[in-house]
Write an enzyme that holds these catalytic residues in place. Structure first.
Site, PDB file in Angstrom:
ATOM      1  N   HIS A  85       0.842  -1.204   0.000  1.00  0.00           N
ATOM      2  CA  HIS A  85       0.000   0.000   0.000  1.00  0.00           C
ATOM      3  C   HIS A  85       0.880   1.258   0.000  1.00  0.00           C
ATOM      4  O   HIS A  85       0.640   2.194  -0.767  1.00  0.00           O
ATOM      5  CB  HIS A  85      -0.930  -0.018   1.228  1.00  0.00           C
ATOM      6  N   GLU A  86       1.923   1.239   0.825  1.00  0.00           N
ATOM      7  CA  GLU A  86       2.839   2.387   0.879  1.00  0.00           C
ATOM      8  C   GLU A  86       3.579   2.556  -0.445  1.00  0.00           C
ATOM      9  O   GLU A  86       3.764   3.677  -0.906  1.00  0.00           O
ATOM     10  CB  GLU A  86       3.845   2.225   2.029  1.00  0.00           C
ATOM     11  N   HIS A 105       1.495   4.429  -2.861  1.00  0.00           N
ATOM     12  CA  HIS A 105       1.566   5.894  -2.740  1.00  0.00           C
ATOM     13  C   HIS A 105       2.749   6.443  -3.534  1.00  0.00           C
ATOM     14  O   HIS A 105       2.662   7.495  -4.147  1.00  0.00           O
ATOM     15  CB  HIS A 105       1.734   6.305  -1.273  1.00  0.00           C
ATOM     16  N   GLU A 134      -5.803   7.147  -1.073  1.00  0.00           N
ATOM     17  CA  GLU A 134      -5.832   5.927  -0.269  1.00  0.00           C
ATOM     18  C   GLU A 134      -6.461   4.773  -1.050  1.00  0.00           C
ATOM     19  O   GLU A 134      -5.954   3.652  -1.033  1.00  0.00           O
ATOM     20  CB  GLU A 134      -6.593   6.141   1.046  1.00  0.00           C
ATOM     21  N   ASP A 163      -4.552   1.343  -2.130  1.00  0.00           N
ATOM     22  CA  ASP A 163      -5.146   0.037  -1.836  1.00  0.00           C
ATOM     23  C   ASP A 163      -5.233  -0.804  -3.113  1.00  0.00           C
ATOM     24  O   ASP A 163      -4.898  -1.989  -3.123  1.00  0.00           O
ATOM     25  CB  ASP A 163      -6.562   0.198  -1.250  1.00  0.00           C
TER      26      ASP A 163
HETATM   27 ZN   LIG Z   1      -2.120   5.250   2.685  1.00  0.00          ZN
END
Ligand SMILES: [Zn+2]
Length: 381
Positions: free
Chosen positions: A241-242, A245, A319, A323
Site C-alpha cells: 500500500h505504501e 503511494h 488511499e 489500496d
Molecule cells: Zn495510505
C-alpha cells in the site's frame, strides 16, 4: 452492533470502541471550546497588544522583538495546554490501554520540542521578519522560495535528523519478514535502501508505517507495534500500500500541493501584513508586523478550512488508489485482514457520519475501503 462490524469487533470490543469514540469526542470539544473562549478573552482585553508593549520595553530590535513575542506566546499557550495533554495521555489513552508513555518521556519530548521549535521556528520567523523589512510588499516571493526549500529538505532528512531525536530506529533484522518485503520490493522495482523498525511502543500501542526519502533512496519505517500484531503477509500488503503511494506519485503530488498552498497563503499575507488597522484591532497603537501575523492567523482560518477540505478529498482518493495497487501487486485479502486488525486495535469508528468524513477524514472509513478492496480482489482473481 451493525452487521458489517462482525469479523472486525466482537460485542465487547465494539462497545469499548464506542465508549472510546464518545470520550475522545467529548474531550476534544471541551479542549477546543476552552481554547476558543481563552482566545476571545485575550482579543477582547487587547492582550496581544499588551504583550507587545510590555516586551518593547526590554527589546528594541524589531526582529528580536518578534522572536520574543512569539516565544512567549508559544510557551504560555503550551503551559496552559499541559493539563489537557496530561489528561488525554494518562487518563483517556491509559484507560483504553493505548498509553505506554511515562511522565519522564512526556516531559523529555516537551523539552526536545521546545528546543527544536526555538531553533527551526526561530530561524524561519527571523528570515520572514528580515525579508518583510528589507523587501516590503515583495517579501512573499523570496520567502516562498525559502519555505519551499525548507519543505524539501525536511522531507529528505526527517528520518535521519528529526526522528532519531524522539525515537530509536534500528534496521529490521534478517529473517522471513525482511526477505518477504525485499522480495516484493524487487518484484515491483521499488528502490528500497533500508527497512527500519521504530520503537513506537515507547509511547503508544497504536501502530503505523511510512516512507521517507524523495529521490532514488527510499527508506521504509515500520512501527514495532505493527510488526508485533501482524503476519508477514499482512505486513507485505501494508508495505505494498505504501509503495502504491510512491508509484502513483502521491508523495510528490502532496509536496507540490503544499508548496502551491503556501504560495497562495503568503500572497494573501502580503496584502494584509502592512495594514495598521489589524494591529490596532489587537490592541496596539501603531503598525506591528508580528501582531499582523497573529491577525492573519485568525482571518485565514476559513480559507485554510476550504483548502483542508480539498486536501482531505485528494488524500482519500489516494488511499483508494494505494489500496488498489496493493491488491494488484500483493495480496488483497491480506490487506483487508491487516486493515481490519488495525481498526480494531485502534478502536476506530466503523460508522462515522458521511458529513463528518467529508470534513475531517484524510483516510476513507474502514468499511468503504474494505468494499473497494473486495471489488478489486474480484477483478484480479
Ligand atoms: Zn495510505
Amino acid at each position: 452492533m451493525p452487521a458489517e462490524a462482525a469479523g472486525i469487533y466482537n460485542e465487547a470490543q465494539y462497545e469499548k470502541s464506542q465508549k472510546y469514540q464518545k470520550v475522545s469526542a467529548k474531550f476534544s470539544f471541551i479542549t477546543s471550546a476552552f481554547s476558543t473562549l481563552l482566545t476571545l478573552t485575550i482579543l477582547w482585553l487587547g492582550g496581544f497588544g499588551w504583550l507587545d508593549t510590555a516586551l518593547s520595553i526590554y527589546v528594541a530590535n524589531e526582529i528580536l522583538l518578534s522572536l520574543a513575542f512569539f516565544g512567549v506566546l508559544f510557551i504560555l499557550s503550551d503551559i496552559i495546554n499541559i493539563p489537557f495533554q496530561l489528561y488525554s495521555t494518562f487518563v483517556i489513552e491509559e484507560k483504553f490501554g493505548f498509553n505506554k508513555t511515562t511522565i519522564k518521556t512526556f516531559f523529555l519530548d516537551k523539552l526536545k520540542g521546545y528546543l527544536l521549535g526555538a531553533l527551526i521556528g526561530g530561524l524561519i520567523l527571523g528570515v520572514l521578519m528580515y525579508l518583510v523589512g528589507a523587501l516590503q510588499n515583495s517579501f512573499w516571493l523570496i520567502f516562498w522560495a525559502v519555505i519551499t526549500l525548507f519543505m524539501v529538505v525536511m522531507n529528505m532528512f526527517y528520518t535521519t535528523l528529526i526522528l532519531p531525536l524522539f525515537n530509536k530506529l534500528s534496521p529490521l533484522e534478517e529473517g522471513t519478514l525482511r526477505t518477504a518485503i525485499e522480495t516484493y520490493g524487487a518484484k515491483v522495482n521499488f528502490p528500497l535502501t533500508n527497512i527500519y523498525v521504530i520503537d513506537g511502543s515507547k509511547r503508544s500501542s497504536k501502530a503505523n508505517a511510512f516512507f521517507s526519502g524523495l529521490g532514488k533512496k527510499k527508506k521504509v519505517v515500520l512501527y514495532d507495534t505493527l510488526i508485533e500484531n501482524h503476519s508477514d503477509d499482512e505486513l507485505v500488503a501494508i508495505f505494498a500500500h505504501e509503495v502504491g503511494h510512491y508509484e502513483k506519485k502521491h508523495i510528490q503530488m502532496g509536496l507540490v500541493l503544499s508548496i502551491i498552498q503556501s504560495g497562495v497563503m503568503l500572497f494573501i499575507l502580503s496584502l494584509m501584513i502592512f495594514n495598521t488597522n489589524l494591529s490596532m484591532a489587537l490592541g496596539a497603537t501603531e503598525l506591528k508586523i508580528h501582531l499582523n501575523l497573529i491577525a492573519f492567523g485568525f482571518l485565514y482560518t476559513p480559507v485554510s478550512m476550504v483548502t483542508g477540505l480539498f486536501m482531505n478529498l485528494i488524500s482519500r482518493k489516494n488511499e483508494f488508489e494505494a489500496d488498489r495497487f496493493a491488491v494488484t501487486t500483493a495480496n488483497g485479502n491480506k490487506l483487508a485482514e491487516a486493515l481490519k486488525k488495525l481498526s480494531a486495535d485502534n478502536l476506530s469508528n466503523l460508522t462515522p457520519h458521511p458529513a463528518y468524513v467529508f470534513m475531517n477524514y484524510s483516510h476513507p472509513p474502514l468499511l468503504k475501503r474494505l468494499a473497494a478492496i473486495k471489488v478489486e480482489v474480484a477483478k484480479v482473481s
